[in-house]
Design a protein around this motif. Structure first.
Motif, PDB file in Angstrom:
ATOM      1  N   LEU A   2       0.835  -1.201   0.000  1.00  0.00           N
ATOM      2  CA  LEU A   2       0.000   0.000   0.000  1.00  0.00           C
ATOM      3  C   LEU A   2       0.873   1.255   0.000  1.00  0.00           C
ATOM      4  O   LEU A   2       0.537   2.264  -0.617  1.00  0.00           O
ATOM      5  N   SER A   3       2.028   1.171   0.680  1.00  0.00           N
ATOM      6  CA  SER A   3       2.890   2.357   0.798  1.00  0.00           C
ATOM      7  C   SER A   3       3.477   2.779  -0.557  1.00  0.00           C
ATOM      8  O   SER A   3       3.848   3.928  -0.735  1.00  0.00           O
ATOM      9  N   TRP A   4       3.558   1.862  -1.506  1.00  0.00           N
ATOM     10  CA  TRP A   4       4.105   2.201  -2.818  1.00  0.00           C
ATOM     11  C   TRP A   4       3.215   3.207  -3.545  1.00  0.00           C
ATOM     12  O   TRP A   4       3.668   3.955  -4.399  1.00  0.00           O
ATOM     13  N   TRP A   5       1.939   3.153  -3.265  1.00  0.00           N
ATOM     14  CA  TRP A   5       0.978   3.947  -4.033  1.00  0.00           C
ATOM     15  C   TRP A   5       0.430   5.105  -3.223  1.00  0.00           C
ATOM     16  O   TRP A   5      -0.603   5.679  -3.551  1.00  0.00           O
ATOM     17  N   GLY A   6       1.102   5.426  -2.132  1.00  0.00           N
ATOM     18  CA  GLY A   6       0.784   6.644  -1.386  1.00  0.00           C
ATOM     19  C   GLY A   6      -0.518   6.620  -0.627  1.00  0.00           C
ATOM     20  O   GLY A   6      -1.143   7.652  -0.447  1.00  0.00           O
ATOM     21  N   VAL A   7      -0.973   5.431  -0.183  1.00  0.00           N
ATOM     22  CA  VAL A   7      -2.161   5.402   0.681  1.00  0.00           C
ATOM     23  C   VAL A   7      -1.956   4.462   1.842  1.00  0.00           C
ATOM     24  O   VAL A   7      -1.167   3.566   1.784  1.00  0.00           O
ATOM     25  N   SER A  65      -7.790   7.136  -4.570  1.00  0.00           N
ATOM     26  CA  SER A  65      -6.957   7.730  -5.619  1.00  0.00           C
ATOM     27  C   SER A  65      -7.317   7.088  -6.960  1.00  0.00           C
ATOM     28  O   SER A  65      -7.861   5.981  -7.005  1.00  0.00           O
ATOM     29  N   PRO A  66      -7.021   7.778  -8.067  1.00  0.00           N
ATOM     30  CA  PRO A  66      -7.366   7.241  -9.390  1.00  0.00           C
ATOM     31  C   PRO A  66      -6.785   5.847  -9.625  1.00  0.00           C
ATOM     32  O   PRO A  66      -7.465   4.976 -10.172  1.00  0.00           O
TER      33      PRO A  66
END
Lengths: 201, 144
Positions: free
Chosen positions: A196-201, B93-94
């Motif tokens: 999850l941390s890879w995609w900023g959430v 997010s998208p």
């Protein structure tokens, strides 16, 4: 992730259950029999949802139990193919990554289904995604988002288990294959998949 | 045992969590009267599923919110499984939204994407969004 399965079964209520109200006694027995068990080609049973119908109780000769035919619905864990789920990394090996949801552990992401450019770090025993010269470690217990690619049911009942070739010992445990009754093969090769941390959430 | 229908309906995470919570509450009410014992296997799976779902977005959902979300998204022709995934994962997010919708680029535009994300955020409000937004504001204030 979860769905409902309609099942018909004969439920045995022991005399000690007679003090309970009938629906309560049936619910308890169904949960005792099914909860946390895998049904072949159905999925992992979680808990009874509701009773659709129940017959009169029958008492057989020589047995004090009441037998009731019940038509009920069960909450089942069985993700569809293509479903996106979030879990936690349980272990890494050269073959791939094992993921756990807490209540279900037989989730495997094979090495070929990891993000492009992922390498196994044998010193730390983790997979590392090399992205734009960044080293992204996939540590144990990190939250990971993955897609279900395929499912496999394996009948673990003793009667149908094929004997291993050349193995003929009286030791029963040596003959067991230790295969999970229900397992999922998943992938993380795509945008938005992986930690999850890879995609900023 | 006879399996009549292995897949008669899909359940959202919210429905499963509500069922387990109700079931447990009802049982505890009965336990006070001292008349029930619980099967170990049920207790285990119930505890573990509750633990998993309690960490997911479904904890703050309500039937009203879910109906509102379905209504607000009805303008877009989403499949049932796509709606279910939106509900369970609550994309913010998208990149997350595109993951759960098949062939997004062919069916929708990027404006649709932003509109959908706004609908999701408004229909399924969560406190931690505000905390995050505040944190961002604070950072901006400091920078200014």
């Amino acid at each position: 992730m979860f769905n409902l399965a309609e099942i018909k079964d004969t439920i045995k209520i022991e005399p000690s259950g007679f003090r309970k109200k009938k629906p309560q006694a049936i619910t308890d027995e169904i949960n005792r029999k099914y909860a946390n068990k895998v049904l072949q080609n159905v999925g992992l049973c979680i808990a009874m949802h509701d009773i659709l119908s129940a017959s009169e109780g029958f008492i057989h000769h020589g047995d004090g139990c009441s037998y009731v035919t019940v038509h009920f619905r069960m909450v089942i864990f069985r993700p569809f193919i293509g479903e996106i789920i979030i879990g936690k990394i349980r272990s890494c090996s050269r073959e791939g990554i094992r993921v756990s949801l807490g209540f279900f552990d037989d989730i495997f992401i094979p090495a070929g289904y990891l993000q492009q450019g992922t390498e196994f770090n044998s010193e730390e025993q983790v997979w590392v995604w090399m992205y734009d010269e960044n080293e992204m470690f996939m540590d144990i217990d990190e939250s990971i988002r993955f897609r279900v690619e395929s499912e496999q049911f394996f009948d673990t009942s003793p009667s149908v288990r094929p004997k291993k070739e050349g193995v003929d010992t009286p030791d029963l445990s040596a003959n067991s294959t230790k295969q999970a009754p229900y397992s999922l093969v998943c992938s993380i090769n795509g945008d938005g998949l992986g930690l999850l941390s890879w995609w900023g959430v | 045992m006879e399996i009549i229908n292995a897949d008669s309906a899909m359940l959202s995470n919210y429905e499963v969590l509500t069922l387990l919570n109700d079931q447990k509450a009802q049982r505890q009410a009965n336990e006070v009267a001292g008349t029930r014992e619980v099967a170990e296997n049920l207790r285990t799976v119930e505890f573990e599923v509750q633990k998993y779902l309690s960490a997911s977005p479904c904890t703050t959902q309500s039937p009203e919110q879910i109906v509102a979300l379905k209504k607000a998204l009805s303008a877009y022709e989403l499949m049932k499984v796509e709606l279910l995934q939106i509900l369970n994962l609550r994309p913010k997010s998208p990149v997350e939204l595109l993951l759960v919708i098949e062939e997004f680029e062919e069916r929708f535009t990027m404006e649709d994407c932003e509109a959908m994300l706004r609908i999701i955020l408004e229909s399924l409000p969560r406190d931690d969004d505000e905390v995050m937004a505040e944190a961002e504001n604070n950072v901006e204030d400091q920078e200014a």
